[in-house]
Design an enzyme around this catalytic site. Structure first.
Site, PDB file in Angstrom:
ATOM      1  N   ARG A  34       0.752  -1.144   0.059  1.00  0.00           N
ATOM      2  CA  ARG A  34      -0.026   0.038  -0.042  1.00  0.00           C
ATOM      3  C   ARG A  34       0.979   1.167   0.001  1.00  0.00           C
ATOM      4  O   ARG A  34       1.947   1.388   0.777  1.00  0.00           O
ATOM      5  CB  ARG A  34      -0.867   0.116   1.081  1.00  0.00           C
ATOM      6  CG  ARG A  34      -2.174  -0.873   1.199  1.00  0.00           C
ATOM      7  CD  ARG A  34      -3.080  -0.560   0.148  1.00  0.00           C
ATOM      8  NE  ARG A  34      -4.173  -1.369   0.203  1.00  0.00           N
ATOM      9  CZ  ARG A  34      -4.199  -2.788  -0.653  1.00  0.00           C
ATOM     10  NH1 ARG A  34      -3.398  -2.840  -1.362  1.00  0.00           N
ATOM     11  NH2 ARG A  34      -5.497  -3.288  -0.483  1.00  0.00           N
ATOM     12  N   ASP A  77       4.131  -0.200  -6.953  1.00  0.00           N
ATOM     13  CA  ASP A  77       3.021  -0.816  -7.684  1.00  0.00           C
ATOM     14  C   ASP A  77       1.975   0.130  -7.083  1.00  0.00           C
ATOM     15  O   ASP A  77       0.474   0.243  -7.816  1.00  0.00           O
ATOM     16  CB  ASP A  77       2.553  -2.131  -7.622  1.00  0.00           C
ATOM     17  CG  ASP A  77       1.548  -2.785  -8.375  1.00  0.00           C
ATOM     18  OD1 ASP A  77       1.266  -2.239  -9.419  1.00  0.00           O
ATOM     19  OD2 ASP A  77       0.541  -3.242  -7.670  1.00  0.00           O
ATOM     20  N   GLU A  99      -2.567   7.540  -4.782  1.00  0.00           N
ATOM     21  CA  GLU A  99      -2.880   6.900  -6.172  1.00  0.00           C
ATOM     22  C   GLU A  99      -4.477   6.953  -6.270  1.00  0.00           C
ATOM     23  O   GLU A  99      -4.766   6.943  -7.603  1.00  0.00           O
ATOM     24  CB  GLU A  99      -2.402   5.437  -6.106  1.00  0.00           C
ATOM     25  CG  GLU A  99      -3.345   4.694  -5.135  1.00  0.00           C
ATOM     26  CD  GLU A  99      -3.004   3.141  -4.920  1.00  0.00           C
ATOM     27  OE1 GLU A  99      -1.751   2.705  -5.128  1.00  0.00           O
ATOM     28  OE2 GLU A  99      -3.991   2.257  -5.260  1.00  0.00           O
ATOM     29  N   HIS A 123      -1.060  -0.070  -9.617  1.00  0.00           N
ATOM     30  CA  HIS A 123      -1.596  -1.067  -8.758  1.00  0.00           C
ATOM     31  C   HIS A 123      -2.237  -2.107  -9.468  1.00  0.00           C
ATOM     32  O   HIS A 123      -3.316  -2.421  -9.394  1.00  0.00           O
ATOM     33  CB  HIS A 123      -3.028  -0.433  -7.820  1.00  0.00           C
ATOM     34  CG  HIS A 123      -2.996  -0.969  -6.635  1.00  0.00           C
ATOM     35  ND1 HIS A 123      -3.377  -0.254  -5.428  1.00  0.00           N
ATOM     36  CD2 HIS A 123      -3.076  -2.193  -6.331  1.00  0.00           C
ATOM     37  CE1 HIS A 123      -3.477  -1.154  -4.367  1.00  0.00           C
ATOM     38  NE2 HIS A 123      -3.430  -2.329  -4.882  1.00  0.00           N
TER      39      HIS A 123
HETATM   40  P1  NAI Z   1      -1.384 -11.473   4.850  1.00  0.00           P
HETATM   41  O1  NAI Z   1      -2.287 -10.799   5.818  1.00  0.00           O
HETATM   42  O2  NAI Z   1      -1.253 -12.732   4.490  1.00  0.00           O
HETATM   43  O3  NAI Z   1       0.198 -10.916   5.463  1.00  0.00           O
HETATM   44  C1  NAI Z   1       0.460  -9.636   5.970  1.00  0.00           C
HETATM   45  C2  NAI Z   1       1.871  -9.911   7.060  1.00  0.00           C
HETATM   46  O4  NAI Z   1       1.982  -8.419   7.555  1.00  0.00           O
HETATM   47  C3  NAI Z   1       1.427 -10.852   8.254  1.00  0.00           C
HETATM   48  O5  NAI Z   1       2.304 -11.747   8.467  1.00  0.00           O
HETATM   49  C4  NAI Z   1       1.225  -9.940   9.353  1.00  0.00           C
HETATM   50  O6  NAI Z   1       1.486 -10.298  10.619  1.00  0.00           O
HETATM   51  C5  NAI Z   1       2.429  -8.850   9.086  1.00  0.00           C
HETATM   52  N1  NAI Z   1       1.997  -7.537   9.463  1.00  0.00           N
HETATM   53  C6  NAI Z   1       0.911  -7.047  10.176  1.00  0.00           C
HETATM   54  N2  NAI Z   1       1.283  -5.804  11.035  1.00  0.00           N
HETATM   55  C7  NAI Z   1       2.745  -5.792  10.860  1.00  0.00           C
HETATM   56  C8  NAI Z   1       3.496  -4.633  11.126  1.00  0.00           C
HETATM   57  N3  NAI Z   1       3.194  -3.614  11.887  1.00  0.00           N
HETATM   58  N4  NAI Z   1       4.833  -4.819  10.686  1.00  0.00           N
HETATM   59  C9  NAI Z   1       5.083  -5.704   9.935  1.00  0.00           C
HETATM   60  N5  NAI Z   1       4.562  -6.855   9.311  1.00  0.00           N
HETATM   61  C10 NAI Z   1       3.283  -6.762   9.873  1.00  0.00           C
HETATM   62  O7  NAI Z   1      -1.548 -10.253   3.544  1.00  0.00           O
HETATM   63  P2  NAI Z   1      -0.953 -10.908   2.229  1.00  0.00           P
HETATM   64  O8  NAI Z   1      -2.158 -11.375   1.569  1.00  0.00           O
HETATM   65  O9  NAI Z   1       0.340 -11.290   2.177  1.00  0.00           O
HETATM   66  O10 NAI Z   1      -0.994  -9.012   1.417  1.00  0.00           O
HETATM   67  C11 NAI Z   1       0.162  -8.284   2.158  1.00  0.00           C
HETATM   68  C12 NAI Z   1      -0.403  -6.902   1.743  1.00  0.00           C
HETATM   69  O11 NAI Z   1      -0.410  -6.784   0.139  1.00  0.00           O
HETATM   70  C13 NAI Z   1      -1.898  -6.497   1.856  1.00  0.00           C
HETATM   71  O12 NAI Z   1      -1.955  -6.190   3.135  1.00  0.00           O
HETATM   72  C14 NAI Z   1      -2.270  -5.393   0.768  1.00  0.00           C
HETATM   73  O13 NAI Z   1      -2.010  -4.123   1.506  1.00  0.00           O
HETATM   74  C15 NAI Z   1      -1.331  -5.902  -0.291  1.00  0.00           C
HETATM   75  N6  NAI Z   1      -1.885  -6.176  -1.609  1.00  0.00           N
HETATM   76  C16 NAI Z   1      -1.764  -5.653  -2.692  1.00  0.00           C
HETATM   77  C17 NAI Z   1      -2.019  -5.879  -4.096  1.00  0.00           C
HETATM   78  C18 NAI Z   1      -1.670  -5.238  -5.357  1.00  0.00           C
HETATM   79  O14 NAI Z   1      -2.708  -5.653  -6.176  1.00  0.00           O
HETATM   80  N7  NAI Z   1      -0.647  -4.359  -5.323  1.00  0.00           N
HETATM   81  C19 NAI Z   1      -2.918  -7.224  -3.956  1.00  0.00           C
HETATM   82  C20 NAI Z   1      -3.159  -7.702  -2.771  1.00  0.00           C
HETATM   83  C21 NAI Z   1      -2.540  -7.578  -1.550  1.00  0.00           C
END
Ligand code: NAI
Length: 333
Positions: free
Chosen positions: A230, A254, A259, A291
């Protein structure tokens, strides 16, 4: 049940129509984003379906509630654009926790390979029959250290891809996963030792501007920063200063913190009035995509299937607990 879709693009529609065809969901696709100005369009609908740049703040939540809308179906994983606290007790919120973490992780690697080997510039040069190589010297990824911030679904897959390239992985997560087979270190150590830093954590109050002047100061000179998570994770002004001072060697973005005003729309005939975005795009060592990391056929199909299922189950009185975003579950993040 009538569902109002906001910020709809042509590529969204076929999947949703396919999965909704066998349900009693009636879909209306609005091109406009959902925000305080457009929320009245939701009148007469039972649920709204929103994407990453719709603004579902407290005001919008309250208005949706007044209009009799009962649910918000996010057709994405991140839910930072919905005021979950405000929605509690008024509207139920659902998301698509995983639709293709591979899509995002592979896009992160595509960006990294492109920026390191300048293939985006080589493509343009050879199309012009310019076969010179000046300025194209990259570096081997093999042997480099990549720092993963966030080791959930996407972060771990990106780590696996990097391992395939012979890279060393360091990881930081607020909630480390002991079964991930990763070497977890403190954030400062990750900043200091990584040649490449890739962001895969959610945007929260705590992670807002995680990459800033102070953290950049701790990084290796010529570090490459990748953000497919994000935009708000990076203080853009500080990143630009880091790039200008050549402390940051490259950035693959991305996502961008402002954005919402630009991404997914065609501004090619306009003067873009966001100086930070224009500055970033003007830099040869910055790659910006709009994105699009999620945008694969597999992901679109999974998004549509899960979102339709979320809505169907909710209206049948059997909401899916694994896709619901409840304030009590996420307040600590
Ligand atoms: P996920 O929920 O599987 O993993 C997120 C990880 O971040 C978890 O392991 C969590 O413990 C960790 N986390 C939470 N707070 C934190 C902090 N303060 N410091 C460090 N780590 C922390 O999520 P996933 O599926 O891996 O997605 C990650 C991010 O990718 C999403 O939050 C979303 O914003 C972004 N995303 C972007 C997309 C795009 O098209 N560019 C598409 C899908 C997701």
């Amino acid at each position: 049940m009538r569902i109002a879709f906001f910020d709809t693009k042509p590529y969204d529609i076929p999947g949703f129509e396919q999965f909704a065809a066998v349900t009693d969901l009636e879909l209306k696709f609005f091109e406009t984003k959902l925000n305080a100005d457009t929320v009245s369009l939701a009148a007469g609908y039972d649920a709204v379906c929103v994407f990453v740049n719709d603004t579902v703040n407290e005001e919008v939540v309250n208005r949706l509630h007044e209009l009799g809308v009962k649910a918000i179906a996010l057709r994405c994983a991140g839910f930072n654009n919905v005021d979950i606290k405000a929605a509690a007790g008024k509207l139920r919120v659902f998301r698509v926790p995983a639709y293709s973490p591979y899509a995002v992780a592979e896009h992160a690697m595509a960006l990294l390979l492109t920026i390191t080997r300048r293939t985006h510039k080589a493509y343009l040069r050879t199309r012009n029959f310019d076969f010179s190589l000046n300025g194209f010297a990259g570096f081997d990824l093999h042997g480099k250290t990549v720092g993963l911030i966030g080791t959930g679904k996407i972060g771990r897959i990106f780590g696996d891809i990097c391992k395939g390239f012979g890279m060393k992985i360091l990881a930081y997560d607020k909630f480390p996963n002991p079964n991930a087979g990763l070497e977890y270190v403190e954030l400062d150590e990750l900043f200091a030792k990584s040649d490449i830093i890739s962001l895969h954590c959610p945007l929260t109050e705590e992670t807002h501007h995680l990459i800033n002047a102070e953290s950049i100061k701790l990084m290796k000179p010529t570090v490459t920063i990748i953000n497919t998570s994000r935009g708000g994770l990076i203080n853009t002004y500080d990143l630009i200063q880091g790039l200008k001072q050549k402390k940051v060697g490259a950035a693959c973005l991305d996502v961008y913190e402002e954005e919402g005003d630009f991404f997914y729309e065609d501004f090619s005939g306009h003067i873009v009035r966001d100086d930070k975005l224009v500055r970033l795009i003007s830099m040869p060592n910055v790659l910006v995509t709009s994105h699009q990391a999620f945008l694969t056929e597999e992901a679109l199909s999974n998004i549509a299937e899960t979102t339709v299922d979320n809505l169907k189950r909710f209206f049948n009185g059997d909401p899916n607990p694994t896709t619901e975003v409840r304030y009590e579950d996420v307040a600590h993040i």
